[in-house]
Design an enzyme around this catalytic site. Sequence first.
Site: not given
Lengths: 196, 251
Positions: B11, B130
């Site tokens: 990330d 997702d």
Amino acid sequence: MDIVIIDYGAGNIQSLRFAFERLGYSPELSADPTRIARADRVVFPGVGEASSAMAKLRHSGLDRLIPELQQPLLGICLGMQLMCRHSQEGDTEGLGIFDTDVLRFPDNLKVPQIGWNRLNHLKSPIFKGVEEGAFVYLVHSYFAPLCPDTAGVCDYGFPYSAALVRANFYGLQFHPEKSSKAGARMLQNFIELPDQ
Amino acid sequence: MLTKRIIPCLDIKDGRTVKGVNFVDLRDAGDPVELAEAYAAEGADELVFLDISATEEKRKTLADLVWRVAERLDIPFTVGGGISSVADVDLLLHNGADKVSVNSAAVRNPGLIDALVKKFGSQCIVVALDARLVGGKWLIHLVGGKVPTEVELFSWAREVANRGAGELLFTSMDHDGTKGGFANEALARLSREVNIPVIASGGAGSMAHFADAFLEGQADAALAASVFHFKEIPIPELKKYLADRNIPMRI
């Protein structure tokens, strides 16, 4: 050593350039036939779709130049496929350097093939010092079947040409610039090939 | 034989690694380039950089980072996070990214997938899915899983594949962060229904979970973040464990 990467607008060539830089060389990017013709080594990359890439080559006259080149030339991924006779992708004629057509992987396989596969039956000085069964990174939906020019084999449901070699022309279906140390060795070997 | 891939996910915020990492041997664990090289040396097959910054300079900062990673990394990497246009993708690929991952923008505008595939080719277009199980249906969620949509996972996956995407990155938001294993049933169904590779994401907590994702879930690759960052699962051990269970691995 004067290395030129053919820059004809077909995909990401930065990573290829960086791979040569990691080996201590500074390749130039060019689409100019005169510039390409006088290089010591020519790299012919390509990602994307075959018929539109061929159209770009024709537009700049590179379709006539490339098969005439005398110095070692390395086609990578789509570059290798365009060096064949014909591709099923977009039903396009290729440069006709390697004596095979390019076909789509059958639907019983996941297409594209993405990932690391073993490279076997190595048969070219470009693989000097590379172990039989070395892992290489591939991303492709079309493939060249085995043929007399086959110089390396991968297996994806069946064996096919992962490398093609004829005279001063070298083609790799995988990405040596993304194939870790084995790939770097092949790029070094390509540079060190004897001049034709 | 094609091997299954192990993919650490980093990330990124404002050009730096955000999630705490526990790589004792790194000089600067917040430097994505150094971390990426460490993972490549450990045997990671590929890397994903997920940009979560929301600043005005985001595009430029990310493009700079991609350039610095591409200079050094000799394995492939994918960049995702807020990509919404052909121009965004063009910038990242030109700076040396191998693949890009699009998510919300593709759900809002499915035609974006066609445009990207036409311009750059299937091989570099990953679509991230997702999803969460809501009342017995897997539904696509946006904005990190917070915003539900009416889009059903499997029909969307088929559409994404038909539009030419090269790969799916499926994250079960129900499993993400739980360390209780991947969503193997949904993964296996995805693999049956689409003909492109599927990356499993969300739920990795043990080496056995990875084996399950490949064997039960039929995944082509498995992605994880914290179990790698905190050295809970060293990649060389993981790959040996999986190879011992006859899962093809690059070792």
